[in-house]
Design a protein around this motif. Sequence first.
Motif, PDB file in Angstrom:
ATOM      1  N   ILE A 108       4.309  -3.051   4.079  1.00  0.00           N
ATOM      2  CA  ILE A 108       2.970  -3.033   3.493  1.00  0.00           C
ATOM      3  C   ILE A 108       3.060  -3.587   2.077  1.00  0.00           C
ATOM      4  O   ILE A 108       3.916  -3.174   1.300  1.00  0.00           O
ATOM      5  N   TYR A 109       2.174  -4.541   1.770  1.00  0.00           N
ATOM      6  CA  TYR A 109       2.138  -5.080   0.416  1.00  0.00           C
ATOM      7  C   TYR A 109       0.783  -4.788  -0.218  1.00  0.00           C
ATOM      8  O   TYR A 109      -0.206  -4.533   0.480  1.00  0.00           O
ATOM      9  N   LYS A 110       0.739  -4.842  -1.525  1.00  0.00           N
ATOM     10  CA  LYS A 110      -0.504  -4.579  -2.244  1.00  0.00           C
ATOM     11  C   LYS A 110      -1.472  -5.740  -2.030  1.00  0.00           C
ATOM     12  O   LYS A 110      -1.137  -6.899  -2.285  1.00  0.00           O
ATOM     13  N   ASN A 111      -2.664  -5.418  -1.584  1.00  0.00           N
ATOM     14  CA  ASN A 111      -3.674  -6.446  -1.320  1.00  0.00           C
ATOM     15  C   ASN A 111      -3.856  -7.379  -2.510  1.00  0.00           C
ATOM     16  O   ASN A 111      -4.045  -6.931  -3.640  1.00  0.00           O
ATOM     17  N   GLY A 112      -3.789  -8.693  -2.247  1.00  0.00           N
ATOM     18  CA  GLY A 112      -4.012  -9.692  -3.285  1.00  0.00           C
ATOM     19  C   GLY A 112      -2.796 -10.021  -4.127  1.00  0.00           C
ATOM     20  O   GLY A 112      -2.840 -10.960  -4.920  1.00  0.00           O
ATOM     21  N   ASP A 113      -1.704  -9.280  -3.957  1.00  0.00           N
ATOM     22  CA  ASP A 113      -0.493  -9.508  -4.743  1.00  0.00           C
ATOM     23  C   ASP A 113       0.391 -10.507  -3.995  1.00  0.00           C
ATOM     24  O   ASP A 113       1.214 -10.119  -3.157  1.00  0.00           O
ATOM     25  N   ILE A 114       0.236 -11.795  -4.298  1.00  0.00           N
ATOM     26  CA  ILE A 114       0.942 -12.848  -3.573  1.00  0.00           C
ATOM     27  C   ILE A 114       2.454 -12.732  -3.770  1.00  0.00           C
ATOM     28  O   ILE A 114       3.231 -12.966  -2.829  1.00  0.00           O
ATOM     29  N   LYS A 115       2.880 -12.361  -4.950  1.00  0.00           N
ATOM     30  CA  LYS A 115       4.319 -12.234  -5.201  1.00  0.00           C
ATOM     31  C   LYS A 115       4.907 -11.116  -4.344  1.00  0.00           C
ATOM     32  O   LYS A 115       6.012 -11.248  -3.794  1.00  0.00           O
ATOM     33  N   ASN A 116       4.174 -10.001  -4.235  1.00  0.00           N
ATOM     34  CA  ASN A 116       4.597  -8.890  -3.394  1.00  0.00           C
ATOM     35  C   ASN A 116       4.705  -9.333  -1.931  1.00  0.00           C
ATOM     36  O   ASN A 116       5.685  -9.034  -1.234  1.00  0.00           O
ATOM     37  N   TYR A 172      -3.043   1.297  -4.552  1.00  0.00           N
ATOM     38  CA  TYR A 172      -1.811   0.980  -3.844  1.00  0.00           C
ATOM     39  C   TYR A 172      -0.800   2.096  -4.057  1.00  0.00           C
ATOM     40  O   TYR A 172      -0.503   2.475  -5.176  1.00  0.00           O
ATOM     41  N   LYS A 173      -0.290   2.661  -2.975  1.00  0.00           N
ATOM     42  CA  LYS A 173       0.645   3.785  -3.124  1.00  0.00           C
ATOM     43  C   LYS A 173       1.829   3.690  -2.173  1.00  0.00           C
ATOM     44  O   LYS A 173       2.539   4.661  -1.957  1.00  0.00           O
ATOM     45  N   TYR A 174       2.034   2.531  -1.558  1.00  0.00           N
ATOM     46  CA  TYR A 174       3.088   2.442  -0.565  1.00  0.00           C
ATOM     47  C   TYR A 174       4.380   1.898  -1.162  1.00  0.00           C
ATOM     48  O   TYR A 174       4.364   1.097  -2.062  1.00  0.00           O
ATOM     49  N   VAL A 176       5.847  -6.996  10.990  1.00  0.00           N
ATOM     50  CA  VAL A 176       4.546  -7.240  10.369  1.00  0.00           C
ATOM     51  C   VAL A 176       4.623  -7.022   8.860  1.00  0.00           C
ATOM     52  O   VAL A 176       5.221  -6.056   8.382  1.00  0.00           O
ATOM     53  N   VAL A 177       3.996  -7.947   8.127  1.00  0.00           N
ATOM     54  CA  VAL A 177       3.780  -7.776   6.689  1.00  0.00           C
ATOM     55  C   VAL A 177       2.270  -7.733   6.499  1.00  0.00           C
ATOM     56  O   VAL A 177       1.587  -8.727   6.743  1.00  0.00           O
ATOM     57  N   ALA A 178       1.729  -6.581   6.092  1.00  0.00           N
ATOM     58  CA  ALA A 178       0.279  -6.395   6.104  1.00  0.00           C
ATOM     59  C   ALA A 178      -0.249  -5.833   4.794  1.00  0.00           C
ATOM     60  O   ALA A 178       0.395  -4.995   4.141  1.00  0.00           O
ATOM     61  N   SER A 179      -1.448  -6.264   4.424  1.00  0.00           N
ATOM     62  CA  SER A 179      -2.152  -5.786   3.237  1.00  0.00           C
ATOM     63  C   SER A 179      -2.532  -4.315   3.391  1.00  0.00           C
ATOM     64  O   SER A 179      -2.984  -3.882   4.456  1.00  0.00           O
ATOM     65  N   HIS A 180      -2.368  -3.552   2.306  1.00  0.00           N
ATOM     66  CA  HIS A 180      -2.697  -2.131   2.359  1.00  0.00           C
ATOM     67  C   HIS A 180      -4.195  -1.887   2.518  1.00  0.00           C
ATOM     68  O   HIS A 180      -4.618  -0.777   2.852  1.00  0.00           O
ATOM     69  N   ALA A 181      -5.013  -2.934   2.305  1.00  0.00           N
ATOM     70  CA  ALA A 181      -6.467  -2.770   2.339  1.00  0.00           C
ATOM     71  C   ALA A 181      -7.025  -2.672   3.755  1.00  0.00           C
ATOM     72  O   ALA A 181      -8.143  -2.199   3.957  1.00  0.00           O
ATOM     73  N   ILE A 182      -6.272  -3.098   4.733  1.00  0.00           N
ATOM     74  CA  ILE A 182      -6.741  -3.158   6.118  1.00  0.00           C
ATOM     75  C   ILE A 182      -6.801  -1.752   6.713  1.00  0.00           C
ATOM     76  O   ILE A 182      -5.879  -0.956   6.563  1.00  0.00           O
ATOM     77  N   GLY A 183      -7.897  -1.460   7.407  1.00  0.00           N
ATOM     78  CA  GLY A 183      -8.131  -0.097   7.891  1.00  0.00           C
ATOM     79  C   GLY A 183      -7.054   0.470   8.783  1.00  0.00           C
ATOM     80  O   GLY A 183      -6.751   1.667   8.729  1.00  0.00           O
ATOM     81  N   SER A 184      -6.440  -0.340   9.639  1.00  0.00           N
ATOM     82  CA  SER A 184      -5.434   0.152  10.584  1.00  0.00           C
ATOM     83  C   SER A 184      -4.063   0.341   9.958  1.00  0.00           C
ATOM     84  O   SER A 184      -3.227   1.083  10.493  1.00  0.00           O
ATOM     85  N   VAL A 185      -3.804  -0.316   8.839  1.00  0.00           N
ATOM     86  CA  VAL A 185      -2.442  -0.378   8.294  1.00  0.00           C
ATOM     87  C   VAL A 185      -1.866   0.993   7.923  1.00  0.00           C
ATOM     88  O   VAL A 185      -0.762   1.344   8.349  1.00  0.00           O
ATOM     89  N   PRO A 186      -2.564   1.837   7.141  1.00  0.00           N
ATOM     90  CA  PRO A 186      -1.970   3.140   6.807  1.00  0.00           C
ATOM     91  C   PRO A 186      -1.781   4.047   8.022  1.00  0.00           C
ATOM     92  O   PRO A 186      -0.965   4.968   7.975  1.00  0.00           O
ATOM     93  N   PHE A 187      -2.542   3.823   9.105  1.00  0.00           N
ATOM     94  CA  PHE A 187      -2.383   4.607  10.314  1.00  0.00           C
ATOM     95  C   PHE A 187      -1.182   4.142  11.140  1.00  0.00           C
ATOM     96  O   PHE A 187      -0.424   4.950  11.670  1.00  0.00           O
ATOM     97  N   LEU A 188      -1.026   2.835  11.282  1.00  0.00           N
ATOM     98  CA  LEU A 188      -0.032   2.289  12.206  1.00  0.00           C
ATOM     99  C   LEU A 188       1.330   2.019  11.580  1.00  0.00           C
ATOM    100  O   LEU A 188       2.354   2.122  12.262  1.00  0.00           O
ATOM    101  N   ILE A 189       1.359   1.648  10.307  1.00  0.00           N
ATOM    102  CA  ILE A 189       2.619   1.218   9.697  1.00  0.00           C
ATOM    103  C   ILE A 189       3.201   2.297   8.792  1.00  0.00           C
ATOM    104  O   ILE A 189       2.518   2.845   7.930  1.00  0.00           O
ATOM    105  N   ARG A 190       4.476   2.592   9.010  1.00  0.00           N
ATOM    106  CA  ARG A 190       5.266   3.419   8.098  1.00  0.00           C
ATOM    107  C   ARG A 190       6.130   2.440   7.309  1.00  0.00           C
ATOM    108  O   ARG A 190       7.041   1.820   7.856  1.00  0.00           O
ATOM    109  N   ASN A 191       5.813   2.275   6.053  1.00  0.00           N
ATOM    110  CA  ASN A 191       6.398   1.196   5.254  1.00  0.00           C
ATOM    111  C   ASN A 191       7.920   1.198   5.306  1.00  0.00           C
ATOM    112  O   ASN A 191       8.566   2.217   5.068  1.00  0.00           O
ATOM    113  N   ARG A 192       8.470   0.032   5.647  1.00  0.00           N
ATOM    114  CA  ARG A 192       9.898  -0.236   5.732  1.00  0.00           C
ATOM    115  C   ARG A 192      10.570   0.479   6.900  1.00  0.00           C
ATOM    116  O   ARG A 192      11.790   0.464   7.047  1.00  0.00           O
TER     117      ARG A 192
END
Length: 387
Positions: free
Chosen positions: A308-316, A385-387, A287-303
């Motif tokens: 987790i990418y910064k919301n709205g950052d298309i390049k990221n 964004y802190k991930y 999964v590649v998910a926006s950090h803004a989504i409520g479930s993401v910081p709970f369910l995903i441990r980045n990498r």
Amino acid sequence: MKITFYSNFLNHHQLPFCIEMYKRLGKDFTFVATEMIPEERLKLGYEDMNDKYSFVLTTYQNQKKYEKALKLGVESDVVIIGSAPDEFIKDRIKQNKLTFRYSERIFKRGRYRIINPRVFISLVKNHTRYRKRNLYMLCASAYTAADFRLVGAYRKKTFKWGYFPEVLEYKVDELMEKKQHTVPKILWVGRLLSLKQPEDAIRVARMLKSSGYSFQMNIIGSGEKEYILKNLIRQYDLDGNINMLGTMTPEEVRGYMEESNIFIFTSDFNEGWGAVLNEAMNSGCAVVASHAIGSVPFLIRNRKNGLIYKNGDIKNLYNCVKDLIENPEWCNELGVEAYKTLKEMWNAECATDRLDRLINALLTEDKVEFTNGPCSEAELISHKYKY
């Protein structure tokens, strides 16, 4: 122990938890549905479950059932209340009985709304003034605790929670074998609305094609942005890369998830929880998910079990997807870890076990601590964004 759960209507995101509670408590567990399921939800493929299960009590059919629901609000040992009127817990809060609110974040449109006097007064009246009562918060978003903290509510009384769709059990090797393709498959699922930002997936597809990557992207869903998205696909000459598949049943969506290598979840801060993330991880997608989504910081441990990418950052977002395409073994490893996360921790059985232990600790003034997963303490996560 008698436990009652109040919400607007029963849906497939809450059902596995309710079934687990009923297995353990029998007739001492009741789910109170205060509304009929909206017609719009039925058109989207939701099932009307309010009259299907013996543990459901509906309050909108007759006065006797409504009065019974009010009575349960006082008599139950524990009450969980989500999207339901506070009239069901008014008397039990006065009696200081153990009660859990169950909420997504309250400032989806921005925490600046706290300066609105009507909003501030309402929050103080319904939440802050009960800060010394036996009232706690089950957070159905990683941002719930911080939102309520702005009005001094639920300090050290917030717990990680969420929605717990059915977790399917697979033989991992067989599941990952379904994902062996000559061209990687990318999946996006959701209603085609502004808050879901589906056009971000198409922009990433354009960047991938321009960089010479081979891929196939499927988009499942319908909504107000469908015409715009189809125009973008034609404009970017992506007809050979993107399939717009329309609305599907949950079972059909799962089939596509099981065969997909990468799942893109692009919603903004208006996405309360996002149960599609549970389902994609359960299906072994990277999964590649926006950090803004409520479930993401709970369910995903980045990498570790997703990106987790910064919301709205298309390049990221693009770089995350590109890295997965270039490293198929890592892509598979993230998918396997995502599956394990749902199978071992973020599921209805684990959540029910932990809630039972938490309830017993609160009733006996004992201590219980979980370092991660359901019922662990909800951190104060900011928008930054802190991930």
